[in-house]
Design a protein around this motif. Structure first.
Motif, PDB file in Angstrom:
ATOM      1  N   TYR A  92      12.232  10.470   8.312  1.00  0.00           N
ATOM      2  CA  TYR A  92      11.105  11.379   8.143  1.00  0.00           C
ATOM      3  C   TYR A  92      10.371  11.102   6.838  1.00  0.00           C
ATOM      4  CZ  TYR A  92       8.587  15.749   7.282  1.00  0.00           C
ATOM      5  OH  TYR A  92       7.619  16.660   6.994  1.00  0.00           O
ATOM      6  N   GLU A  93      11.126  10.916   5.761  1.00  0.00           N
ATOM      7  CA  GLU A  93      10.495  10.616   4.472  1.00  0.00           C
ATOM      8  C   GLU A  93       9.737   9.288   4.528  1.00  0.00           C
ATOM      9  OE1 GLU A  93      10.246  12.709   2.076  1.00  0.00           O
ATOM     10  OE2 GLU A  93      11.573  14.192   2.991  1.00  0.00           O
ATOM     11  N   ASP A  94      10.299   8.309   5.209  1.00  0.00           N
ATOM     12  CA  ASP A  94       9.618   7.021   5.354  1.00  0.00           C
ATOM     13  C   ASP A  94       8.318   7.172   6.143  1.00  0.00           C
ATOM     14  OD1 ASP A  94      11.707   5.863   3.974  1.00  0.00           O
ATOM     15  OD2 ASP A  94      12.704   5.068   5.763  1.00  0.00           O
ATOM     16  N   PHE A  95       8.353   8.019   7.158  1.00  0.00           N
ATOM     17  CA  PHE A  95       7.152   8.278   7.950  1.00  0.00           C
ATOM     18  C   PHE A  95       6.068   8.922   7.090  1.00  0.00           C
ATOM     19  CE2 PHE A  95       5.067  11.467  10.872  1.00  0.00           C
ATOM     20  CZ  PHE A  95       4.163  10.566  11.416  1.00  0.00           C
ATOM     21  N   VAL A  96       6.445   9.932   6.314  1.00  0.00           N
ATOM     22  CA  VAL A  96       5.472  10.589   5.431  1.00  0.00           C
ATOM     23  C   VAL A  96       4.918   9.591   4.419  1.00  0.00           C
ATOM     24  CG1 VAL A  96       5.148  12.401   3.689  1.00  0.00           C
ATOM     25  CG2 VAL A  96       6.500  12.869   5.745  1.00  0.00           C
ATOM     26  N   HIS A  97       5.758   8.658   3.978  1.00  0.00           N
ATOM     27  CA  HIS A  97       5.313   7.639   3.027  1.00  0.00           C
ATOM     28  C   HIS A  97       4.205   6.773   3.645  1.00  0.00           C
ATOM     29  CE1 HIS A  97       5.621   4.878  -0.356  1.00  0.00           C
ATOM     30  NE2 HIS A  97       5.632   3.882   0.514  1.00  0.00           N
ATOM     31  N   ILE A  98       4.328   6.438   4.928  1.00  0.00           N
ATOM     32  CA  ILE A  98       3.285   5.660   5.596  1.00  0.00           C
ATOM     33  C   ILE A  98       1.991   6.467   5.644  1.00  0.00           C
ATOM     34  CG2 ILE A  98       2.556   4.643   7.791  1.00  0.00           C
ATOM     35  CD1 ILE A  98       5.453   3.877   8.310  1.00  0.00           C
ATOM     36  N   ILE A  99       2.112   7.749   5.960  1.00  0.00           N
ATOM     37  CA  ILE A  99       0.928   8.623   5.986  1.00  0.00           C
ATOM     38  C   ILE A  99       0.279   8.661   4.603  1.00  0.00           C
ATOM     39  CG2 ILE A  99       0.095  10.969   6.388  1.00  0.00           C
ATOM     40  CD1 ILE A  99       1.023   9.476   8.929  1.00  0.00           C
ATOM     41  N   ARG A 100       1.111   8.771   3.575  1.00  0.00           N
ATOM     42  CA  ARG A 100       0.597   8.790   2.193  1.00  0.00           C
ATOM     43  C   ARG A 100      -0.178   7.520   1.899  1.00  0.00           C
ATOM     44  NH1 ARG A 100       5.274   9.168  -0.650  1.00  0.00           N
ATOM     45  NH2 ARG A 100       5.207  11.417  -0.290  1.00  0.00           N
ATOM     46  N   GLY A 101       0.324   6.395   2.356  1.00  0.00           N
ATOM     47  CA  GLY A 101      -0.333   5.122   2.096  1.00  0.00           C
ATOM     48  C   GLY A 101      -1.706   5.020   2.723  1.00  0.00           C
ATOM     49  N   ILE A 102      -1.902   5.761   3.830  1.00  0.00           N
ATOM     50  CA  ILE A 102      -3.222   5.770   4.468  1.00  0.00           C
ATOM     51  C   ILE A 102      -4.154   6.738   3.758  1.00  0.00           C
ATOM     52  CG2 ILE A 102      -4.445   6.368   6.600  1.00  0.00           C
ATOM     53  CD1 ILE A 102      -1.923   5.418   8.130  1.00  0.00           C
ATOM     54  N   ILE A 103      -3.617   7.918   3.433  1.00  0.00           N
ATOM     55  CA  ILE A 103      -4.461   8.939   2.797  1.00  0.00           C
ATOM     56  C   ILE A 103      -4.781   8.586   1.343  1.00  0.00           C
ATOM     57  CG2 ILE A 103      -4.564  11.388   2.120  1.00  0.00           C
ATOM     58  CD1 ILE A 103      -2.674  11.973   4.459  1.00  0.00           C
ATOM     59  N   VAL A 104      -3.798   8.027   0.645  1.00  0.00           N
ATOM     60  CA  VAL A 104      -3.967   7.652  -0.766  1.00  0.00           C
ATOM     61  C   VAL A 104      -3.793   6.132  -0.836  1.00  0.00           C
ATOM     62  CG1 VAL A 104      -3.240   8.061  -3.129  1.00  0.00           C
ATOM     63  CG2 VAL A 104      -2.944   9.849  -1.414  1.00  0.00           C
ATOM     64  N   PRO A 105      -4.838   5.358  -0.599  1.00  0.00           N
ATOM     65  CA  PRO A 105      -4.709   3.898  -0.514  1.00  0.00           C
ATOM     66  C   PRO A 105      -4.491   3.266  -1.889  1.00  0.00           C
ATOM     67  CG  PRO A 105      -6.999   4.526  -0.330  1.00  0.00           C
ATOM     68  CD  PRO A 105      -6.207   5.810  -0.348  1.00  0.00           C
ATOM     69  N   ASP A 106      -4.285   1.990  -1.864  1.00  0.00           N
ATOM     70  CA  ASP A 106      -4.121   1.187  -3.076  1.00  0.00           C
ATOM     71  C   ASP A 106      -5.262   1.483  -4.053  1.00  0.00           C
ATOM     72  OD1 ASP A 106      -4.023  -0.805  -4.997  1.00  0.00           O
ATOM     73  OD2 ASP A 106      -3.498  -2.390  -3.572  1.00  0.00           O
ATOM     74  N   ALA A 107      -4.905   1.745  -5.308  1.00  0.00           N
ATOM     75  CA  ALA A 107      -5.897   2.104  -6.325  1.00  0.00           C
ATOM     76  C   ALA A 107      -6.938   1.006  -6.514  1.00  0.00           C
ATOM     77  CB  ALA A 107      -5.197   2.403  -7.646  1.00  0.00           C
ATOM     78  N   PHE A 108      -6.595  -0.228  -6.190  1.00  0.00           N
ATOM     79  CA  PHE A 108      -7.526  -1.340  -6.405  1.00  0.00           C
ATOM     80  C   PHE A 108      -8.262  -1.725  -5.112  1.00  0.00           C
ATOM     81  CE2 PHE A 108      -4.502  -1.793  -9.851  1.00  0.00           C
ATOM     82  CZ  PHE A 108      -5.337  -1.997 -10.946  1.00  0.00           C
ATOM     83  N   ALA A 109      -8.067  -0.909  -4.044  1.00  0.00           N
ATOM     84  CA  ALA A 109      -8.663  -1.269  -2.769  1.00  0.00           C
ATOM     85  C   ALA A 109     -10.182  -1.403  -2.826  1.00  0.00           C
ATOM     86  CB  ALA A 109      -8.286  -0.220  -1.702  1.00  0.00           C
ATOM     87  N   ASP A 110     -10.827  -0.544  -3.628  1.00  0.00           N
ATOM     88  CA  ASP A 110     -12.282  -0.571  -3.711  1.00  0.00           C
ATOM     89  C   ASP A 110     -12.794  -1.230  -4.985  1.00  0.00           C
ATOM     90  OD1 ASP A 110     -12.601   0.783  -1.290  1.00  0.00           O
ATOM     91  OD2 ASP A 110     -12.256   2.718  -2.270  1.00  0.00           O
ATOM     92  N   CYS A 111     -11.863  -1.848  -5.737  1.00  0.00           N
ATOM     93  CA  CYS A 111     -12.248  -2.471  -6.982  1.00  0.00           C
ATOM     94  C   CYS A 111     -12.943  -3.809  -6.718  1.00  0.00           C
ATOM     95  CB  CYS A 111     -11.023  -2.701  -7.862  1.00  0.00           C
ATOM     96  SG  CYS A 111     -11.410  -3.339  -9.495  1.00  0.00           S
ATOM     97  N   LYS A 112     -14.143  -3.984  -7.272  1.00  0.00           N
ATOM     98  CA  LYS A 112     -14.920  -5.217  -7.048  1.00  0.00           C
ATOM     99  C   LYS A 112     -14.615  -6.247  -8.126  1.00  0.00           C
ATOM    100  CE  LYS A 112     -16.940  -3.199  -3.581  1.00  0.00           C
ATOM    101  NZ  LYS A 112     -16.605  -3.552  -2.210  1.00  0.00           N
TER     102      LYS A 112
END
Length: 363
Positions: free
Chosen positions: A343-363
């Motif tokens: 369950y915790e691993d599942f929530v972690h995947i959800i977190r990764g979608i809602i709170v993406p990599d901090a550098f995802a939008d970095c140009k």
């Protein structure tokens, strides 16, 4: 060329009282199973996590949209919304079967939050919610003392339950008795029960796992077949008791480890929820499809298990444990930890979608 699409299809054609379920809600896996006669499917947060990993591209944007539409929702809120969505959508694949068999088959099983295994009220509340997701939902609750209490009340409210995190005859008997009480309460008030379909899981492979773990821990040496047939012995004893007492709950076998967990129960009025990878192993196998449900486990094997494993006796005998002991049984504890981590691993995947990599939008 064979008229059957593998051994599981042959099983359900020759023995229509023996039901096969798909132990997953992955789209391709469920379609494969249904094409071969499967009449049910199951989910839990761990299963949904695995399916989400496999179908990530299909779900990523949908999950992000859920979060954006509910800006105050927690990660866990979104996680359960995802589980609801999986349940509601994938259950539709089974609706034709559900309608054909008037509620007795064609259900999708969906699991309440295992964190609530000590709280009957919270399990009941979630069970009632899940029951609204579709006409063919089957609601899983942990077989703790509180879980058994919730199952009776949920049955009375018209929910078809599936007892899970269950490994023993005492648990199976407690579940069946609770369901009977719930059904009789409904019937006393003139409420229908004819399309309800309660089941009680016994995680047959995890019975074997627990005996193997004990043997390794204690340095116990027994005939190897003992450790492959412990779960079979427990399940066959539970099946015998269910039939003798006329319970309306059916047994559901889960957690497959070897072909005995399927082949020894062919011909039974029973359900088997089989993981897709194991289906792919069974279907082309050379194991003969024949009625074995009433073939007893060798008494010499049962004697060895009794002599060396007190926990086997606790699992095998109908009075081996009291309900307050269920959640302290070793296999329950081990499985609970694994389900909680899943369950915790599942929530972690959800977190990764809602709170993406901090550098995802970095140009």
């Amino acid at each position: 060329m064979s008229e059957f699409k593998g051994k599981l299809h042959e099983t359900v054609v020759k023995f229509p009282q023996t039901d096969i379920w798909n132990d997953s809600c992955a789209l391709d896996e469920l379609q494969y199973a249904i094409e071969r006669g499967a009449v049910g499917a199951t989910t839990n947060p761990t299963i949904v996590k695995n399916v989400l990993s496999k179908e990530y591209d299909m779900w990523k944007d949908r999950i992000l949209d859920m979060a954006l539409a509910n800006p105050t929702a927690s990660e866990e809120d979104i996680a359960w919304q995802v589980i609801d969505t999986f349940g509601a959508e994938r259950s539709k694949l089974l609706l034709p079967t559900f309608e054909k068999f008037k509620g007795k088959k064609g259900r999708l099983s969906i699991q309440t939050n295992v964190k609530n295994y000590t709280n009957a009220d919270k399990m009941l509340e979630q069970a009632l919610h899940f029951d609204t997701l579709g006409p063919n939902m089957q609601v899983k609750m942990a077989t703790s003392k509180a879980g058994v209490e919730a199952m009776e009340e949920a049955t009375y409210r018209g929910v078809s339950i599936n007892a899970t995190i269950s490994f023993t005859v005492p648990q199976a008997v407690a579940v069946a008795e609770a369901v009977e009480r719930g059904l009789k309460r409904r019937e006393a008030e003139g409420k229908p029960t004819d399309q309800m379909s309660p089941v009680c899981t016994i995680m047959i492979g995890r019975v074997d796992d627990w005996m193997k773990a004990i043997a390794a821990k204690r340095g116990t040496l027994v005939d190897p077949e003992c450790l492959e047939l412990a779960g079979v012995a427990v399940c066959k004893n539970a099946y015998r008791i269910y039939k003798e007492r006329g319970y309306r709950t059916r047994l559901l076998l889960a957690a497959y480890r070897n072909h005995y967990h399927w082949s020894e129960f062919i011909g039974g009025d029973i359900c088997m929820t089989i993981p897709y990878p194991f289906q792919r192993r069974i279907n082309p196998s050379g194991v003969e499809v024949k009625d074995r449900i009433n073939d007893p486990v060798d008494p010499a094997i049962i004697k060895q298990l009794r002599d060396y494993f007190p926990d086997f006796i606790r699992a095998y005998e109908p009075d081996g444990m009291k309900p307050e002991e269920f959640q302290r049984y070793g296999a329950f504890v081990e499985t609970l930890h694994q389900f909680l981590q899943g369950y915790e691993d599942f929530v972690h995947i959800i977190r990764g979608i809602i709170v993406p990599d901090a550098f995802a939008d970095c140009k």
